[in-house]
Design a protein around this motif. Structure first.
Motif, short mmCIF file in Angstrom:
data_model
loop_
_atom_site.label_atom_id
_atom_site.label_comp_id
_atom_site.label_asym_id
_atom_site.label_seq_id
_atom_site.Cartn_x
_atom_site.Cartn_y
_atom_site.Cartn_z
N LEU A 41 0.94 -1.35 0.02
CA LEU A 41 -0.06 -0.01 0.04
C LEU A 41 0.81 1.21 0.20
CD1 LEU A 41 -2.89 -1.06 2.41
CD2 LEU A 41 -2.68 -1.15 -0.04
N TRP A 42 2.09 1.34 0.55
CA TRP A 42 2.77 2.19 0.64
C TRP A 42 3.11 2.87 -0.89
CZ3 TRP A 42 4.41 -2.35 1.92
CH2 TRP A 42 5.45 -2.99 1.34
N THR A 43 3.43 2.08 -1.60
CA THR A 43 3.75 2.36 -3.21
C THR A 43 2.66 2.90 -3.83
OG1 THR A 43 5.26 0.28 -3.09
CG2 THR A 43 4.80 1.28 -5.40
N TRP A 44 1.44 1.88 -3.40
CA TRP A 44 0.13 2.66 -4.36
C TRP A 44 -0.39 3.93 -3.93
CZ3 TRP A 44 1.61 -0.05 -8.15
CH2 TRP A 44 1.88 -1.14 -7.86
N LEU A 45 -0.10 3.94 -2.82
CA LEU A 45 -0.58 5.49 -2.06
C LEU A 45 0.36 6.53 -2.48
CD1 LEU A 45 -1.66 4.40 1.50
CD2 LEU A 45 -3.13 5.15 -0.47
N PHE A 46 1.73 6.13 -2.64
CA PHE A 46 2.56 7.16 -3.22
C PHE A 46 2.23 7.49 -4.63
CE2 PHE A 46 6.26 7.68 -5.90
CZ PHE A 46 6.95 8.97 -5.38
N TYR A 47 1.96 6.59 -5.48
CA TYR A 47 1.96 6.82 -6.78
C TYR A 47 0.44 7.84 -6.72
CZ TYR A 47 5.05 3.82 -9.29
OH TYR A 47 6.14 3.49 -9.90
N PHE A 48 -0.55 7.44 -6.02
CA PHE A 48 -1.79 8.12 -6.17
C PHE A 48 -1.40 9.41 -5.72
CE2 PHE A 48 -5.53 9.68 -3.74
CZ PHE A 48 -6.58 9.45 -4.89
N SER A 49 -0.86 9.67 -4.60
CA SER A 49 -0.44 11.04 -4.28
C SER A 49 0.55 11.97 -5.23
CB SER A 49 0.03 11.14 -2.77
OG SER A 49 1.46 10.43 -2.63
N PHE A 50 1.15 10.99 -5.87
CA PHE A 50 2.28 11.59 -6.81
C PHE A 50 1.29 12.13 -7.82
CE2 PHE A 50 5.36 10.84 -10.51
CZ PHE A 50 6.04 12.04 -10.28
N GLY A 51 0.33 11.61 -8.45
CA GLY A 51 -0.59 12.35 -9.43
C GLY A 51 -0.97 13.68 -9.02
#
Length: 195
Positions: A41-51
């Motif tokens: 989840l840390w990776t997917w949340l990072f990508y989401f917030s990166f957008g």
């Protein structure tokens, strides 16, 4: 949540991702392998917030860098990412005596995420896409979740028959997995129960 809080969350998640990559390099094996890819989840949340963050950065970057310079930067970063991943896989982070690492262990890499993905999306956003191109992108975007869900199964099936020991065979496998996954999802989507 305020924009400042979202920015702090983004940088906190970025720190976790960079930390994972650094610890993996120091230990010589990917610590992410202890968690199933879909549950990182840390990776997917990072990508989401990166957008959300990239949307704030783009206007200032676009005004300073021309489209041709951006394209050159994207090409150089693409080559750099390939060389970096090849070096890391073959020299530093690997499963001893086993097959090479899968790309999933680079999702936490700052080079891959912020630099390359950010440059790729910024370049695509700057392109003046014609209507037909936008329709094609829209068509393929509907398939992404299905391709994500099926590509590991397709990859395992294809790599059972085709080895991935050479750079050329790796490109062949990537192309075959992409093509087969897209075709499979499109066929399933057209079936009555696939809608």
């Amino acid at each position: 949540m305020s924009p400042k809080q979202r920015t702090w969350i983004f940088w906190g998640l970025a720190a976790v991702c960079v930390g994972m990559q650094c610890v993996s390099i120091l230990l010589g094996w990917p610590i992410q392998s202890k968690v199933l890819q879909t549950l990182r989840l840390w990776t997917w949340l990072f990508y989401f917030s990166f957008g959300g963050e990239i949307a704030k950065w783009l206007p200032s970057v676009e005004s300073k860098i021309g489209k041709q310079s951006y394209f050159l930067m994207l090409v150089l970063l693409t080559v750099g990412v390939i060389v970096y991943q090849y070096f890391i896989v073959n020299s530093i982070v690997c499963f001893e005596g086993q097959r090479p690492l899968q790309v999933e262990y680079f999702y936490d890499s700052i080079i891959v995420t912020i630099l390359w993905v950010g440059t790729l999306f910024a370049f695509i956003k700057r392109c003046d896409l014609k209507r037909k191109t936008r329709q094609t992108v829209s068509c393929f975007s509907r398939l992404t979740l299905g391709v994500y869900c099926s590509h590991l199964l397709v990859r395992d099936l294809i790599t059972h028959f085709v080895g991935m020991n050479l750079f050329a065979s790796t490109l062949l496998v990537w192309f075959a997995v992409t093509l087969v996954s897209i075709t499979l999802v499109e066929v399933l989507r057209r079936l009555p129960f696939g809608r």
